[in-house]
Structures are given as structure tokens and as C-alpha cells.
Design a protein around this motif. Sequence first.
Motif, PDB file in Angstrom:
ATOM      1  N   ILE A 229       0.851  -1.219   0.000  1.00 22.80           N
ATOM      2  CA  ILE A 229       0.000   0.000   0.000  1.00 22.80           C
ATOM      3  C   ILE A 229       0.871   1.248   0.000  1.00 22.80           C
ATOM      4  CG2 ILE A 229      -1.608   1.317   1.412  1.00 22.80           C
ATOM      5  CD1 ILE A 229      -2.835  -1.337   2.319  1.00 22.80           C
ATOM      6  N   SER A 230       1.895   1.274   0.845  1.00 25.60           N
ATOM      7  CA  SER A 230       2.748   2.465   0.948  1.00 25.60           C
ATOM      8  C   SER A 230       3.499   2.709  -0.356  1.00 25.60           C
ATOM      9  CB  SER A 230       3.740   2.289   2.108  1.00 25.60           C
ATOM     10  OG  SER A 230       3.062   2.089   3.330  1.00 25.60           O
ATOM     11  N   TRP A 231       4.019   1.647  -0.941  1.00 25.84           N
ATOM     12  CA  TRP A 231       4.751   1.814  -2.204  1.00 25.84           C
ATOM     13  C   TRP A 231       3.820   2.313  -3.307  1.00 25.84           C
ATOM     14  CZ3 TRP A 231       4.516  -0.167  -7.140  1.00 25.84           C
ATOM     15  CH2 TRP A 231       5.651   0.005  -7.942  1.00 25.84           C
ATOM     16  N   SER A 232       2.609   1.793  -3.340  1.00 22.61           N
ATOM     17  CA  SER A 232       1.657   2.214  -4.375  1.00 22.61           C
ATOM     18  C   SER A 232       1.281   3.676  -4.182  1.00 22.61           C
ATOM     19  CB  SER A 232       0.404   1.336  -4.316  1.00 22.61           C
ATOM     20  OG  SER A 232       0.737  -0.019  -4.539  1.00 22.61           O
ATOM     21  N   ALA A 233       1.020   4.094  -2.938  1.00 23.41           N
ATOM     22  CA  ALA A 233       0.627   5.485  -2.687  1.00 23.41           C
ATOM     23  C   ALA A 233       1.721   6.447  -3.090  1.00 23.41           C
ATOM     24  CB  ALA A 233       0.272   5.667  -1.209  1.00 23.41           C
TER      25      ALA A 233
END
Length: 732
Positions: free
Chosen positions: A347-351
Amino acid sequence: MENILQTADRLFQNRYIISIKKAFTITLPVIILGSIASLINNIPINIVQMGLSTPVGQVIRAVNSAIWLGSTAVMAILIAWTLGYYLGNTYKLNGTLSALTSVSAYLAICVTTSDGGISLGQLGSGGLFGAILIAILATELYHAFSNLKINISEDTAEEVRQMFAALLPVMLSVFCIALTNGILLMTSGKGVDEWIYTALSLLFSAADGGGLAGTLFLVFGIHIFWFFGIHGGNVMDSIMVSAFGENLIRNTDLYALDHNAFDEHLAIISKGFLDTFVFMGGAGTSLCIIIAVFIIARSRYMRSIAKMGGVFALFNMNEIVLFGFPIILNPILLIPFLLTPLTITLISWSAMSLGLAARVVTEVHWAMPPLISGYLATGGHLSGSILQMINIIAGILIYLPFIRLMDRRAVQKESLKDNNTALLKNTLNTVVEKVHSSTGEINGEITDFSIVLESVVRDLNVLSAQMQQQMQVMHTCDEYMRTIDTSVGNTDTSIKAVLQNMEKTNTLSTTGAQNLQQTMQEMEEAFFSTQKTNELASQLNLRCEQIEGMLKSIEDISVQTTTLSRSASIEATHADVHGKEFSVAAANIKDLSEATAKAVSDIEGLLQGMKADTSDMIERSEVSFKRVETGLQQVIDANRLFGEIVQNIHNIQVQCHTVLKYNGEVIDELQQINEQIQTTSHFFEETASHTSKVAAQVRNRSDESKEMAHKLRKLNVETSLMTVNALENLES
């Protein structure tokens, strides 16, 4: 899900996993202590750090550092000890000796520093995996060699016999591990401990330059190690440094140029990225576990662990959570413990890739609480805090179903425990009621028994009245007995006097014999003294003869001296012509003079010896006279003593006549007593008959008492059975 977890439970119910769980659980107090000390020293609050910089604060910091060194910093040693202890118990070995063997074996394979010490990193959480493997191996070797015992006498103390029995197994176990480590060091340059962590690192060396796939692989590896009680961060540290060690430094430099945290040229993955957005509350995003427990859990134990570990989780310290629930080796939490950090990483990498959240551009202290750390790490952007909030919510949603399942099991256990407690209370209440009921029956029996005793007392009172009627007769008997006592007392006095006289006679006789013996010794000494005097007189005569010989020599010398003197006078007249001959004569005269002087000196010595011998003769003569006088006086004393002996013998004869006189009086008194005894015997015959009747009544009452005692024993057995049942319920 339940079937999968039951299968996992069965897989984890082996001696090694159970022993590891017990080892981590029992060390939890020490781990909590180390966590508290570390939290105080590293809490990222300026006012706290300023306080720790003061003199008093420096003392507190030093104390906390010492606590950390004695707890968390030596966790590998603690686990090696406790694991060896519990695993040894499963083999019915001496747990203490098994623990000692495990610790000694682990220290034997630790890599030494340049000064011969052991690296602190190997004694702490970084050495946990090696400590676990070596402890298991050492215990297995100890078990294999346990039949090699040195048996000694059974009279020896138990501790000494146990020591000899374990001597060979312990020595061989440690020796085998140390030998293996030494062979590896000589052949490859690496010891067992280094090879363990080299192998672990190779398993995850596929991480490629900090990309998403490599990062997910690293996160998975860190958490799979943590699940087995190994500090994943330490194991993967070198891989993380090689993969994206410089990314945060480059991001900081680029951000300093344009202050744009959304710049696509900034690297997404960095160590700060994992610390800030993935490891919130520690490994496994433990903060999500705490919140999920507070939301859904009803178990008292889980909520208490959450309350205790929540404060530490805010500062990214999760040892209490990992070892308290526990998460380590817990099959229920394995899936969410691995899935949550992987999902949050994605999730963090995608955001950040989509530009929805700022990227990490500055380093933040690892103990900074979430939301604050996200804001600071992204250069002061709220998107960092919002992303942390989204990650926490996602983690909570992943953990909730598993926490619910774990909570259901915990509640069932607590409910079963509560039911057992209620059952125990009911059992105890039943016991109390039974005791009260039995007490009532006992009270009734006691009342009946009291009535019987009152009857016995009345009979005894009658018997006492009859006994009082005979007291006058007994009084008369007492008077006769006193008379007898007086007569016997006088007889005893006389006998004592006789004995005293006999003792005195014996003493006097002994003294007389000793005096006579001493007199004989004095006479012998006088004889020897006389002999000595005669010898001295002989020596004196001999010396006198010597003096006579010397005197003749002196006379000869005098004649020669006269002749020489005349020759010297004649030669003196011709001194001018015959000076040489005169010199010879003069020399002869000189020699004769010296011989004369020597003879005179010898005479003086002999005379002094004669004087000394004469004095000795006089002294010995005086001593002999004194001893003779003493002997005469002792003879006189002996005669006097023998006179006293004769007088004492006479006194003994008088005392014997007195004894005979008193014996006659005693005989008369005894005749009177015999008459009185005949009168008293009739009374005791009547009393014995009455007492027999009373005894029969008491025997009847005794049978009743036995029956009541039987009832009491039966009641005691019932109470004991109920108590045993209550204890069994409590233990289960």
C-alpha cells in the motif's frame, strides 16, 4: 480455518517448540525490564532527553544501560539457559546441568573479538537463532551421553553423586560442539555461529537493489525469522544495507535542493520507509494488534497484555507483544503476522508511486511514535501521517478475524477456569455443609456421652465418700510410718558415720604408707650422697698427690735456677769476652722462670678445684643430715597416724553396737505396722470390688465411645474424598 489451525497446533506440539515457547515465556519479565530501560533512554521527547543530560539524568541513563546489558543485551544466553533447562526436563534429565551445558556450548562457538572477548551482538537478540540451535544440539548430545556415568558410593552426598554422574556427558557434549567449531574455523575461517547467519543471509540474497519484489522478500524474511524467535532485523541488516542503504541519503540531498517530497526522482524504498510506514509498533506492525485487541477481544489475559504493551508499542518496542500473547511460534497469528507488513508495504509503495503520499526524505529516530514519525519523515507533509493511518486501519482489518479466533479460545479457557472455580466453590460449600451437618450429629453424640460421664462421676463420688471413712485408719498408719522413717533415719545416720570413719581410716592408712615410702626414698638419697662424698674425698687425695709432684718440680727448678744464676754471675764478669754464652744462660734462666710460673698457675687451679669439691661435700653433708631429720619426723608421723587408725577402729565398733540397738527398735515397729496392714487390707478388698463394678460401667461407655469414633472416621474419609475432588478440579 479451524481445521487448519488444529493441524498447525498439532505440528507445533513437539518437545522442541514447546520448550522454546516456555523459554521465551519465562524470560518475559527480564525482556520487559530491558524494554522499559531502553524506552527511557531512547524516548524521542526533547524535555526527557534534556533531563537525561543533567548529572542526575546521566546516573539514570547509566542505570538503564546497565539494566539493558543485564537483560536484553544477553537474551541469547538467557534463552540458551532456559531452553536447555526445559528441553532437558522433557528427557527427564537434570534441568540445571542441561542448561549449563547449553550455555557453555553456545559460548564455546561464539566468535571472539580482537582482545579475546565475545561480541555483545552475539549475546543479544542477534544471536538468538544460534543460541536456540546450539541449545537443542547440546541437550541432545547430553541426552545421548547420559548413560556414561561415573558411579560412586551411595554414602556420598547427593550433589556430589549427581556431579560425577553428569561429568562425562557434560564434558563430551561441550567438547563435540567446540571441536566441530574449531574444525570449521581452521578449514573455512568461519565458526558455527557465522556459518548459521551466512546461510540465513544467502536464503534472502535475491533482493535486487531495493525494488518492490526484493523489499517484499526482505520483509517476509524479517518476519519469518521473528516468528521463530530470531531477531529478523539483525539477520537482514546487511542485506538491507546492500539493497537500499544509500537511498535515504540521496533522498535527503535531493530534497535539500528543491524541497519537493513528491519528486519522482526520490527513491521510494529505504530503511526509513520500512521503519516509518511498515514497522509501526515494531515487527508485524504490532500497534495494529494492540488496537484490534482493544476493539474486539474479551479475554482478560489478552487485554492485560495489550494494556501493558500498548505504551511500548507507541514507541516501536514490541517485545512484550511478541513474547506475551505470544506471537512467536503461535500458529493462529502466523498468517496475519506475515500478511500485514507485506500488505502495508505494498500500500505504501503504491501510494508514493502514484504521488498520493510524500516520500521519505529525512531520517527519524526509530522510537518516534506513528503519525508523528510519518509527518516528520516526509518533510512535514500530512500525507505521511494519513498514509500511516490508512496502513494502521488495513493492519487492524487483517488482524481482526485472527484476534477474534484467538480471543474465542482464550475466553473458552478463562470460562473453563471460571467454571472450575465455581465448581470448586460449590464443592467446598458442600464440604462445609457436610461438616456442619456432621458437627450437629457429633454434638448430639457428645451430649449423650456427657450424660454417661455424669453417671460415672456420681459413682466415683460415692467411692470417694467411702474412701474418706477410711482416712482415719490411714492417718494412724501414717504415724507409724513416720516413726519408722525416724528410726530408719537414725540408722542411716549411723551408717553414714561408719562409712565416714572407714573412709578416714582408709585415708590415714594410705597416708602412712606414702610417708613410709617417702622415708625409704630419703634414706636411699642419703646413702647416695655419702657415696658421692667418698668419691670427692678420693679425688681430693689424688689432687694432693699431684700437688706434691708439682712441688718437687718446683724444687728442681729452684736448684737449676740457683746454678744458672751462679753461672750467670761468673759470665757476667767476662761479658766482654763471652757475651754469647751469657745470652744462652740468660735464655735458660728465662725458660725456667716461665716453667716456674706455669707450675704455680697449675697449683692455683688445683687448689680452687679442691675448694669447690670441699664446698660441695659440705653442702651434700648438710642435705643428707636434713633428709635424715625429715625421715625421722615422717616416721614419727607414721606412728601417730597408726595410733589414730587404732582409735578409729574402736569408734567403728561403738557405731556397730549402736546400729544393732536401732535394728531391735525397728523390728518392734514393723510388728505393729503388720497388724495395721492387716486391718487396712480388708478395706482395700471392699474398695476393689466396688471399683470393678465401676470399671464395668466405664467399659460399656467405652464401647459407645468407639462407635462414635467410627462415625467420626467415616466422616473424615468423606471429607477427604471431597477435598481431593476439589483439588483435582482446581488442577485441571
